[in-house]
Scaffold this motif. Structure first.
Motif, PDB file in Angstrom:
ATOM      1  N   ASP A  61      -6.429   7.556  -0.538  1.00  0.00           N
ATOM      2  CA  ASP A  61      -5.835   6.408   0.089  1.00  0.00           C
ATOM      3  C   ASP A  61      -7.051   5.326   0.019  1.00  0.00           C
ATOM      4  O   ASP A  61      -8.105   5.409   0.945  1.00  0.00           O
TER       5      ASP A  61
ATOM      6  N   LYS B 256      -5.884  -5.840   2.135  1.00  0.00           N
ATOM      7  CA  LYS B 256      -7.182  -5.607   2.922  1.00  0.00           C
ATOM      8  C   LYS B 256      -8.529  -5.797   2.188  1.00  0.00           C
ATOM      9  O   LYS B 256      -9.511  -6.091   2.759  1.00  0.00           O
TER      10      LYS B 256
ATOM     11  N   GLY C 123       0.946  -1.204  -0.008  1.00  0.00           N
ATOM     12  CA  GLY C 123       0.177  -0.190  -0.065  1.00  0.00           C
ATOM     13  C   GLY C 123       0.817   1.234   0.016  1.00  0.00           C
ATOM     14  O   GLY C 123       0.460   2.094  -0.810  1.00  0.00           O
ATOM     15  N   ALA C 124       1.836   1.529   1.079  1.00  0.00           N
ATOM     16  CA  ALA C 124       2.625   2.603   0.991  1.00  0.00           C
ATOM     17  C   ALA C 124       3.692   2.667  -0.164  1.00  0.00           C
ATOM     18  O   ALA C 124       3.894   3.900  -0.540  1.00  0.00           O
TER      19      ALA C 124
HETATM   20  C1  LIG Z   1      -5.581   3.318   5.106  1.00  0.00           C
HETATM   21  C2  LIG Z   1      -4.292   2.665   4.837  1.00  0.00           C
HETATM   22  N1  LIG Z   1      -3.329   3.115   4.236  1.00  0.00           N
HETATM   23  C3  LIG Z   1      -2.061   2.657   3.926  1.00  0.00           C
HETATM   24  C4  LIG Z   1      -1.679   1.496   4.342  1.00  0.00           C
HETATM   25  C5  LIG Z   1      -0.319   0.957   3.949  1.00  0.00           C
HETATM   26  O1  LIG Z   1      -0.194  -0.314   3.432  1.00  0.00           O
HETATM   27  P1  LIG Z   1       0.869  -1.106   3.306  1.00  0.00           P
HETATM   28  O2  LIG Z   1       1.031  -1.840   4.601  1.00  0.00           O
HETATM   29  O3  LIG Z   1       0.595  -2.379   2.352  1.00  0.00           O
HETATM   30  O4  LIG Z   1       2.159  -0.431   2.968  1.00  0.00           O
HETATM   31  C6  LIG Z   1      -2.499   0.652   5.222  1.00  0.00           C
HETATM   32  C7  LIG Z   1      -2.249  -0.345   5.744  1.00  0.00           C
HETATM   33  O5  LIG Z   1      -2.864  -1.470   5.921  1.00  0.00           O
HETATM   34  C8  LIG Z   1      -3.974   1.367   5.463  1.00  0.00           C
HETATM   35  O6  LIG Z   1      -4.607   0.707   6.365  1.00  0.00           O
END
Ligand SMILES: Cc1ncc(COP(=O)(O)O)c(C=O)c1O
Length: 497
Positions: free
Chosen positions: A252, A279, A147-148
């Motif tokens: 996001d 997720k 995600g990040a």
């Molecule tokens: C709302 C939200 N944004 C960004 C992220 C970041 O995702 P990742 O942990 O896959 O990098 C998360 C992580 O679950 C999240 O809940």
């Protein structure tokens, strides 16, 4: 203690594998050598080891028991409910694993010629199409590995677009209900995060955005639903304002599991959005690494997408590297292909109606928990939430001295993984709970019973809750020391001496 189907407590002690077994023991029986014996010193000279490497020497049964016992040290979604808010620990159907292991997919090598990869390329193309359709975008890149990483990629796309338009600008607006990775991604892209406080009912208000909006704003980055589990009702209006000021709108979309099938972010005025496949589409958690955080974009950002993109010509699929405006690669090859196969399987298995139903169940389950617990643990905001709900342990702390961390630790004695705690930062003594759509009602009830039991215990016997967990192999750890002085390497006994 409430009755639970899951394993309460984790009672084993397990030494490192190096301390198991005995010198000379091993777990393999190899046939006699049928080629000439070679002394490594002869062929490798100085590079040959002087003494054998310190590998563990253990029998098969010792190795097997060691790893099975270690696996039992951890809570797992396949053992019981995992109510971590924001992390969305939902059950991953095993059919996803079966398809990811199909030899025709698992055995592919990315350097095979395109003609050998037609099935895989078709899968990537169809997944791009499905994600774009679900969220209302023109195209979706599947390359980012988390995600990040998707956030980073999305902001790079915004920068590339604005640079071509003449000015990359310097600021990105972020509400205080954003996920913590958002400001980090903004800073990593060389933008300055500008914080905006959310209104009293937990949503971002257009007037507050207006106050910080100017011609230096490259984008607004909104987590929707936000980290309070609340839907951003003013997003279309805010998107219009940001567009009028020449900026772009990043959503996001990690919490898409709360709105999928109900609303398309592309229809709300969002220009770029990342998905967290783990997720929403039931792939394993990547731990920030081998996961997938695809990024969907509107038409005007398509030229900047990472290359190569998969393109369809009739019934043939090709990799398009000739994309002069692309931001380049953000991940080797085509992203984490195995994860993408799992998400594709989930989407194809559920179809449009099934995905919408998953959303409805996720929201229903969260609100069921909210309704059962709201007297004991007041919710952060008195408004309806979606897929997760944030309670505050402030009242309990005031009445009993028991803090949120105590409640979280005591849940382990009831056989539940603790929820997310002290996040979002804007809620005092926060307990953030996301049951997900995969939990049956009986499990939700067991969880609520455990929470209410702990609440009553905090009043009757607060010292018991302070001392939790009581039924696990390792009791309350010194988390500060663990973070500041982590022991990451096994030290042989002779070195310790
Ligand atoms: C709302 C939200 N944004 C960004 C992220 C970041 O995702 P990742 O942990 O896959 O990098 C998360 C992580 O679950 C999240 O809940």
């Amino acid at each position: 203690m409430t009755q639970s189907c899951v394993t309460p407590g984790l009672l084993h002690y397990e030494p490192p594998i190096f301390e198991i077994g005995a010198p000379g023991r091993n777990g393999a029986s190899l046939p006699a050598l049928d080629v000439p014996d070679v002394d490594p010193a002869t062929s490798l000279g100085n590079l040959a080891r002087k003494s054998p490497p310190g590998f563990p020497e253990a029998s098969e049964v010792e190795v097997m028991r060691h790893f099975v016992r270690l696996s039992q040290w951890n809570h797992a979604i396949d053992l019981g409910m995992y109510p971590l808010g924001s992390c969305t620990m939902k059950y991953n159907p095993k059919v996803n694993e079966a398809t990811a292991r199909l030899p025709g997919l698992a055995g592919l090598h990315p350097y095979q010629p395109e003609s050998h990869l037609q099935g895989a390329l078709r899968l990537l193309w169809e997944l791009d199409q499905a994600l774009s359709e679900i969220s209302g975008f023109a195209r979706t890149t599947l390359q980012p590995a988390a995600g990040a990483h998707g956030e980073l990629t999305g902001l790079m796309l915004i920068r590339a677009y604005l640079t071509t338009a003449g000015n990359p600008r310097s600021k990105v607006i972020i509400p205080d209900t954003a996920h913590g990775t958002n400001p980090a991604s903004v800073a990593l892209n060389g933008y300055k995060p500008v914080l905006v406080k959310t209104g009293a009912d937990g949503v971002l208000l257009p007037a507050d955005v207006e106050a910080v909006l100017d011609e230096d704003v490259a984008a607004i980055m909104v987590t929707n639903p936000n980290t309070l589990g609340i839907y951003e009702t003013h997003l279309p209006k805010i998107a219009e304002m940001v567009h009028d000021a020449g900026g772009l709108v990043y959503m996001d979309g990690a919490n898409l599991n709360a709105i999928m099938g109900k609303v398309k972010p592309g229809d709300l005025g969002v220009d770029v959005m990342h998905f967290n496949l783990h997720k929403t589409f039931s792939t394993p958690h990547g731990g920030g690494g081998p996961g997938a955080g695809p990024v969907g974009v509107v038409e005007r950002l398509v030229p900047y997408l990472p290359r190569p993109t998969v393109e369809k010509h009739g019934d043939q699929f090709t990799l398009d590297l000739d994309r002069p405006e692309s931001i380049g690669r953000v991940r080797s090859f085509y992203g984490n292909f195995g994860v993408l196969v799992r998400a594709f399987t989930y989407i194809r298995e559920l179809g449009g109606e099934g995905l919408t139903q998953a959303t409805e169940m996720a929201v229903l389950n969260a609100n069921y928990i909210r309704a059962r617990l709201k007297e004991a643990f007041p919710p952060s905001h008195d408004v309806d939430t979606l897929h997760e709900t944030v309670f505050s342990g402030k009242l309990l702390k005031k009445e009993t001295g028991v803090i949120t961390m105590d409640v979280a630790k005591r849940l382990m004695d009831h056989g539940f993984h603790p929820p997310t705690v002290y996040f979002p930062l804007i809620v005092p003594e926060a307990l953030m709970i996301e049951p997900t759509e995969t939990e049956p009602p009986e499990e939700l009830d067991r969880f609520c019973d455990a929470m209410l039991h702990i609440h009553a215990e905090a009043h009757d016997s607060p010292e018991t809750v302070h001392a939790a967990p009581l039924q696990v192999g390792l009791r309350r750890l010194d988390e500060t020391r663990a973070a500041r002085k982590p022991r990451l390497r096994w030290t042989p006994p002779e070195e310790t001496e």
